[in-house]
Design an enzyme around this catalytic site. Structure first.
Site, short mmCIF file in Angstrom:
data_model
loop_
_atom_site.label_atom_id
_atom_site.label_comp_id
_atom_site.label_asym_id
_atom_site.label_seq_id
_atom_site.Cartn_x
_atom_site.Cartn_y
_atom_site.Cartn_z
N GLY A 217 4.07 -1.63 6.02
CA GLY A 217 2.60 -1.67 6.56
C GLY A 217 1.74 -1.74 5.37
N SER A 218 0.73 -1.21 5.65
CA SER A 218 -0.44 -1.15 4.44
C SER A 218 -0.19 -0.50 3.52
CB SER A 218 -1.67 -1.02 5.25
OG SER A 218 -2.33 -1.86 5.86
N THR A 219 0.70 0.49 3.32
CA THR A 219 1.10 1.21 2.25
C THR A 219 1.77 0.12 1.08
OG1 THR A 219 3.49 1.66 3.05
CG2 THR A 219 1.68 3.49 3.39
N LYS A 221 0.16 -2.30 0.22
CA LYS A 221 -1.13 -2.85 -0.45
C LYS A 221 -1.20 -2.25 -1.93
CE LYS A 221 -3.09 -4.02 3.78
NZ LYS A 221 -4.34 -3.49 4.85
N GLU A 465 -3.95 -0.69 13.34
CA GLU A 465 -3.48 -0.37 11.93
C GLU A 465 -4.00 0.85 11.18
OE1 GLU A 465 -1.93 -2.34 8.48
OE2 GLU A 465 -1.56 -2.78 10.48
#
Length: 491
Positions: A217-219, A221, A465
């Protein structure tokens, strides 16, 4: 001698020659292989004929032991202190079902059969001392392990904590867990416990911290931001990007959905703070797939030889995806997959000014008399980003936690600088399966960063999210970081 007798004599001679060759082959060529085969019961009996050495924590506390057995060919069996707490580290050593992880990898030391213990065995023959196993001293910090285990109680997930300066693994938790003592013997009771555990739908035997991969997921990024900085796509983290709203995935008419507001032309710093999908998808396309892949691999992705010494599953950044796939992968979706250890390595590299140290769990091996026979020396693994860019990324991750509008406020620790990144990863067809709540972080003092943490929780209630990552996973990471910092202050 007539012809038939000559033929019979020759045939018998050949049989005798074949027998001699076979006997010598078994005795000299295959002897060691046969004597160490798991199917050889004498090997197993010998393995448990003496007390096994111990697996020991960084503070000197033993988390294993040996207990005498009654009415069995095996004189001793393995016992564990707080077995479920430490199972992801120790693995198990069972008379009936073999061994895994440190119990298996360091078996020769623990049984006293390692060649480096030959002198100890020889001296024992003259002094009358019983054969004893050596010890495996780990890097594990009990306070950090217990903090993570307590926070994950009743949940499904994992946590990994690393000292960024050395790569030493401080905590490694997988939940739900199991007690290796429950099937360490070879009785009917042990067999029943093993069958129930093996067939358990909760997959308790799986070490989720090392041997389960999840969409990060957004980790992820953080990796995308590192790539953008390293490859010059972004030089000023506070300068607006050219990200439109809506942003369509490259070569498609599919819009990238944002769960945060203010993402149009957002700066990289703000985009990480509130977790703008569109900005990172856009940036990744400009970086290009090949350079995204290059940076991901410097962090450890696609490496199937990360040994702690327990081998971790390879985390994945797809080598063959198309442009839209690269943009999706840059926000931790599509085919991107990571172990908790891998994401702890990402946070550790950023915290350590761009230098990634090789993760390890065994500090030293000792003889029964505690003489050190092998000691691990920290090793640099790679340099995913320069010190200057690492410090820019630190500023961004610290903004995620410290800014009131950031998604990682649950990880704040008074008087300590904390950097972090939240994430909630959707998966399954049409995102039908339960999401994963993520949080990666590090804590920093005036002495540097003593700990980086990654936490993942399989959460059936996650519906947005990053919010769940900050609400569920961040408190686990905070508890681990606090435990490490308190232990450091005691020292």
């Amino acid at each position: 001698m007539n012809k038939p007798l000559r033929r019979i004599s020759l045939f018998c001679g050949l049989l005798v020659l074949a027998l001699l060759i076979r006997t010598n082959w078994l005795q000299y060529v295959q002897a060691e292989d046969l004597s160490t085969r798991k199917e050889n019961r004498r090997v197993q009996i010998a393995q448990y004929a003496t007390q096994r050495g111990n697996i020991i924590l960084a503070n000197g506390e033993a988390i294993t032991g040996s207990a005498a057995t009654d009415g069995s060919d095996y004189k001793y069996k393995r016992v564990y202190n707080d077995g479920a707490l430490w199972a992801p580290v120790t693995g198990y050593a069972s008379q009936a079902f073999g061994s895994t992880q440190l119990e298996s990898l360091e078996d020769k030391i623990l049984t006293g059969n390692d060649d480096r213990l030959f002198f100890d065995r020889t001296i024992g023959m003259f002094t009358g001392e019983k054969k004893a196993g050596g010890n495996v001293v780990t890097t594990l910090m009990p306070e950090a392990q217990r903090a993570a285990y307590k926070q994950l109680d009743g949940k499904t997930g994992a946590a990994a904590a690393i000292d960024p300066r050395t790569g030493a693994i401080l905590a490694l938790v997988s939940a739900p867990s199991y007690d290796p003592s429950s099937f360490a013997g070879n009785s009917k009771t042990d067999e029943k416990a093993w069958v129930e555990l093996k067939d358990s739908p909760e997959k308790k035997l799986v070490n989720r911290a090392l041997r389960e991969t999840y969409p990060p997921g957004s980790t992820f990024k953080v990796v995308t931001a590192a790539a953008a900085l390293e490859h010059g796509v972004v030089t000023d983290i506070d300068a607006p990007t050219d990200t439109p709203e809506p942003f369509f995935l490259p070569t498609t008419k599919t819009p990238m959905v944002n769960h945060a507001k203010g993402c149009e032309k957002a700066t990289l710093n703000f985009a990480l703070q509130v977790s703008c999908n569109s900005v990172f998808a856009n940036v990744a396309d400009k970086v290009t797939k090949d350079k995204m892949l290059e940076t991901a691999q410097k962090f450890g992705f696609n490496n199937d030889k990360i040994d702690t010494p327990v081998r971790a599953f390879a985390s994945v950044y797809d080598k063959n995806m198309d442009r839209p796939g690269n943009s999706l992968s840059a926000i931790g979706q599509f085919n991107t997959a990571a172990t908790p250890l891998q994401m702890a390595m990402v946070a550790a590299a950023v915290a350590n000014d761009g230098k990634l140290m090789k993760p390890y769990m065994v500090d030293q091996l000792t003889a029964p008399n505690l003489d050190v026979i092998e000691k691990h020396e920290p090793q640099e693994m790679s340099r995913p980003l320069s010190p200057a860019n690492a410090q820019k990324l630190q500023k961004m991750m610290e903004n995620v936690v410290e800014n009131p509008n950031g998604t990682g406020g649950s990880a704040k620790i008074k008087g300590v600088t904390v950097g972090g990144k939240t994430g909630t990863a959707q998966h399954g067809e049409k995102n039908a399966k339960r999401p994963y709540a993520w949080f990666i972080s590090y804590a920093k003092t005036d002495k540097g960063s003593p700990v980086a943490v990654a936490v993942v929780i399989e959460d059936s209630d996650a519906d947005r999210e990053d919010i769940t990552g900050g609400g569920l996973a961040a408190p686990v990471a905070k508890a681990v970081m606090e435990a490490v910092l308190q232990n450091q202050n005691k020292g």
